[in-house]
Design a protein around this motif. Structure first.
Motif, PDB file in Angstrom:
ATOM      1  N   PHE A 160       8.081  52.001 -40.110  1.00  0.00           N
ATOM      2  CA  PHE A 160       8.543  53.282 -40.624  1.00  0.00           C
ATOM      3  C   PHE A 160       9.369  53.920 -39.526  1.00  0.00           C
ATOM      4  O   PHE A 160       9.218  53.608 -38.344  1.00  0.00           O
ATOM      5  N   GLY A 161      10.284  54.788 -39.915  1.00  0.00           N
ATOM      6  CA  GLY A 161      11.128  55.443 -38.929  1.00  0.00           C
ATOM      7  C   GLY A 161      12.330  56.076 -39.592  1.00  0.00           C
ATOM      8  O   GLY A 161      12.573  55.889 -40.787  1.00  0.00           O
ATOM      9  N   THR A 162      13.092  56.817 -38.819  1.00  0.00           N
ATOM     10  CA  THR A 162      14.293  57.462 -39.342  1.00  0.00           C
ATOM     11  C   THR A 162      15.383  57.471 -38.281  1.00  0.00           C
ATOM     12  O   THR A 162      15.110  57.253 -37.093  1.00  0.00           O
ATOM     13  N   VAL A 163      16.601  57.714 -38.704  1.00  0.00           N
ATOM     14  CA  VAL A 163      17.763  57.622 -37.824  1.00  0.00           C
ATOM     15  C   VAL A 163      17.801  58.770 -36.805  1.00  0.00           C
ATOM     16  O   VAL A 163      17.197  59.823 -37.004  1.00  0.00           O
ATOM     17  N   ARG A 164      18.546  58.542 -35.748  1.00  0.00           N
ATOM     18  CA  ARG A 164      18.651  59.535 -34.674  1.00  0.00           C
ATOM     19  C   ARG A 164      19.246  60.848 -35.170  1.00  0.00           C
ATOM     20  O   ARG A 164      18.910  61.924 -34.642  1.00  0.00           O
ATOM     21  N   GLN A 165      20.119  60.797 -36.192  1.00  0.00           N
ATOM     22  CA  GLN A 165      20.740  62.022 -36.700  1.00  0.00           C
ATOM     23  C   GLN A 165      19.696  62.996 -37.217  1.00  0.00           C
ATOM     24  O   GLN A 165      19.906  64.213 -37.215  1.00  0.00           O
ATOM     25  N   ALA A 166      18.568  62.480 -37.685  1.00  0.00           N
ATOM     26  CA  ALA A 166      17.510  63.345 -38.186  1.00  0.00           C
ATOM     27  C   ALA A 166      16.911  64.210 -37.082  1.00  0.00           C
ATOM     28  O   ALA A 166      16.300  65.247 -37.362  1.00  0.00           O
ATOM     29  N   PHE A 167      17.097  63.807 -35.836  1.00  0.00           N
ATOM     30  CA  PHE A 167      16.621  64.593 -34.687  1.00  0.00           C
ATOM     31  C   PHE A 167      17.748  65.371 -34.018  1.00  0.00           C
ATOM     32  O   PHE A 167      17.512  66.429 -33.431  1.00  0.00           O
ATOM     33  N   GLU A 168      18.964  64.855 -34.108  1.00  0.00           N
ATOM     34  CA  GLU A 168      20.071  65.428 -33.351  1.00  0.00           C
ATOM     35  C   GLU A 168      20.866  66.472 -34.123  1.00  0.00           C
ATOM     36  O   GLU A 168      21.446  67.375 -33.516  1.00  0.00           O
ATOM     37  N   MET A 169      20.910  66.360 -35.453  1.00  0.00           N
ATOM     38  CA  MET A 169      21.710  67.282 -36.247  1.00  0.00           C
ATOM     39  C   MET A 169      20.867  68.474 -36.690  1.00  0.00           C
ATOM     40  O   MET A 169      19.663  68.350 -36.941  1.00  0.00           O
ATOM     41  N   GLU A 170      21.509  69.598 -36.819  1.00  0.00           N
ATOM     42  CA  GLU A 170      20.811  70.840 -37.153  1.00  0.00           C
ATOM     43  C   GLU A 170      20.203  70.766 -38.550  1.00  0.00           C
ATOM     44  O   GLU A 170      20.814  70.279 -39.504  1.00  0.00           O
TER      45      GLU A 170
END
Length: 596
Positions: free
Chosen positions: A528-538
């Protein structure tokens, strides 16, 4: 889904990766050369135990084996959970098994880092071809990592990520091969691989489990091929090793492609010490937004949680009197033109959700083409509140739309096409020769389902053009862009619609967990996991998604493995080649806080 010729820095996650070239893959799959037993393999024989490199002995201080007990796991009778991170080991690169000891994926310090973040295990991926390249080097590499794991109080879950003679993790790659399902010799080679591993590590409790095959996609229509091979692999392990837990993945695809709708994904093997696994990336449009390896790729997949995004939990019940439509495309040949429903109030108090569609009905000859749909919401006083959908329907955007026909003669279906040109872009959708007046044909996209508020007003706009449009009846065909509006679905969970939040994750997870409950067996989520954009984008909310996932895994007593340790898109460290580099600080902070 990406092709195999991506820049090296792109590090795809499991299930969507590239692999070595076709020639190397298939030659090795059909002519396996075990370097230490050349004479035996030339004769088609299985290597003897005497030909194997002697295993290193585990120190007497190691703890006991992980074992299945009811719906959970135990070690020496005490409950436990495997809390792992995935080491992909650059399985998708063109690595040669002879070079494993020089692999730059990780070093001993990375086991220490994993432990510091709160993990107690590592799911350790390998390519079956590496064993083919050099059994001695492969085993020495495993020995090295077992020792590192043991020294840092970490357990390994050995994961056959790609089998000998099979590769389907990137359907767009020229390396795709399903030979393992049709060639008994290849199946035997994979069984022999597991037999060799089991013989070597049968007394090693620093290994938590053997994950027998990652994301099986079969070429039959039922998944029976995987059920049969799974039991063969189980038997191979048990011929040498009675101690270790086995991880049995479900059926991830049939007919040579991902997706197993209508098939029971999970099945039991004949073994009492097994855990049954599924991978969880829900909702996929959120966890994989902007991911380079996904065909398309998916663009902005929104945030989490989001009460304005709703997802169906059952058959949708339409409110026909609430449909909002544009004027119809006229007969004849017309160039691209804008069509607009106008601002229409939604008055039915039972309305819950709506979605845009393009449809043809009433009997049509010719070709109708559709593009660039926008949906806007207004307040009761006409004040514009938001643009709900701005769908360019370009070459990438059209991939999310699916075709359908309701009613009519199935022997005379209309034509559907994703066009290479559109209104001011490189894509559009078309329907041709929907001649049966009793049928309705269209394109839909469930990913564009949205929550509605009774009393507010809605508007759909877009572009259509026609080529030689004519009617097959006495009246003109009805060719429109429109919004279908839905109400509660009796008997469906949450009335048929559920918001994008923890409850939705729990709903989707429960579909798998029913198998564990029915059969009193443990289950796990080894990816399971999600992309970096989910942490970096507002306002994307990646930290909340991971928080909710970890809570659900704990609530359901599930072992797990986060994807992945390092990679440019989904890593705890955002580097794709070489050893881990830039930390994904936001993700690591969540793990330190939430891993119990």
């Amino acid at each position: 889904m990406q092709g195999c010729n991506r820049p090296e820095q792109d590090n795809p996650p499991p299930g969507r990766a590239r692999h070595r070239g076709v020639g190397r893959l298939r030659v090795r799959a059909l002519a396996v050369v075990l370097l230490v037993v050349l004479s035996l393999t030339a004769a088609g024989c299985t290597p003897s135990r005497d030909s194997e490199v002697e295993p290193t002995a585990a120190p007497p201080s190691t703890t006991g084996f992980v074992a299945a007990e009811g719906r959970g796991l135990v070690v020496d009778g005490e409950p436990t959970r495997l809390k792992a991170v995935n080491f992909s080991n650059l399985y998708h690169r063109n690595l040669d098994g002879n070079d494993l000891l020089e692999s730059q994926h990780h070093s001993e310090v990375d086991f220490e880092r994993a432990k510091e973040l709160g993990f107690n295990s590592v799911r350790f991926a390998f390519d079956g071809e590496w064993f083919v390249d050099s059994p001695e080097t492969f085993m020495a590499w495993l020995d090295q990592n077992v020792a590192w794991a043991r020294d840092h109080d970490i357990r390994l879950i050995l994961d056959l990520h790609t089998p000998i003679g099979g590769f389907w993790l990137d359907p767009t790659s020229d390396a795709v091969s399903f030979d393992v399902w049709s060639d008994p010799a290849l199946q035997q080679k994979n069984a022999d691989l597991w037999r060799a591993i089991a013989a070597r590590y049968k007394d090693e409790p620093a290994i938590a489990a053997y994950d027998l095959l990652n994301e099986p996609v079969t070429t039959d229509a039922t998944g029976e091929q995987w059920k049969e091979l799974a039991q063969e692999l189980v038997d191979a392990v048990r011929s040498e090793d009675p101690n270790h837990l086995l991880v049995i993945g479900g059926i991830y695809g049939v007919d040579g492609k991902y997706g197993a709708a209508g098939i029971d994904q999970h099945f039991l093997v004949d073994d009492e010490n097994a855990m049954y696994d599924f991978h969880f990336y829900e909702p996929i449009k959120y966890t994989h937004q902007y991911a380079s390896w996904v065909e398309g790729p998916i663009q902005d997949g929104g945030g989490y949680p989001d009460p304005d995004i709703v997802l169906p939990t059952g058959e949708k019940v339409m409110l026909p009197e609430s449909r909002i439509s544009t004027p119809s495309l006229p007969t004849g040949t017309t160039d691209w033109a804008a069509y607009d429903s106008g601002i229409v109030p939604l008055t039915d108090a039972s309305a819950i959700a709506a979605t845009p569609l393009v449809t043809v009905q009433g009997g049509m000859q010719g070709t109708a083409t559709f593009d660039a749909i926008t949906v806007t919401e207004y307040g009761p006083d006409g004040t514009e509140l938001r643009t709900i959908i701005d769908e360019p329907m370009d070459k990438n955007g059209t991939l999310d739309w699916y075709q359908w026909t309701f009613g009519g003669d199935p022997a005379a279906p209309p034509g559907f096409a994703r066009e290479a040109t559109g209104h001011e872009d490189d894509g559009s959708l078309s329907i041709s020769d929907a001649e049966d007046a009793s049928a309705v044909s269209g394109w839909s996209n469930d990913g564009r389902l949205f929550k509605v508020t009774s009393g507010n007003q809605y508007r759909i706009q877009g572009y259509m053009r026609g080529q030689n449009i004519s009617s097959t009846t006495e009246t003109d065909p009805r060719i429109t862009l429109h919004l279908d509006v839905y109400t509660r679905s009796p008997g469906a969970a949450e009335g048929g619609f559920i918001e994008r939040d923890k409850d939705y994750l729990a709903y989707e997870m429960a579909k798998h967990l029913e198998f564990g409950a029915d059969n009193d067996v443990p289950m796990s989520v080894m990816e399971f996991g999600t992309v970096r954009q989910a942490f970096e984008m507002e306002d994307k909310g990646g930290d909340q998604w991971v928080t909710d996932m970890l809570a659900l895994l704990e609530e359901n007593d599930l072992s797990f493995a986060y994807w992945e340790y390092h990679g440019t898109q989904m890593g705890l460290y955002l580097s794709g080649s070489g050893q881990p580099g830039e930390p994904n600080t936001a993700l690591q902070d969540v793990l330190r806080r939430e891993l119990p």
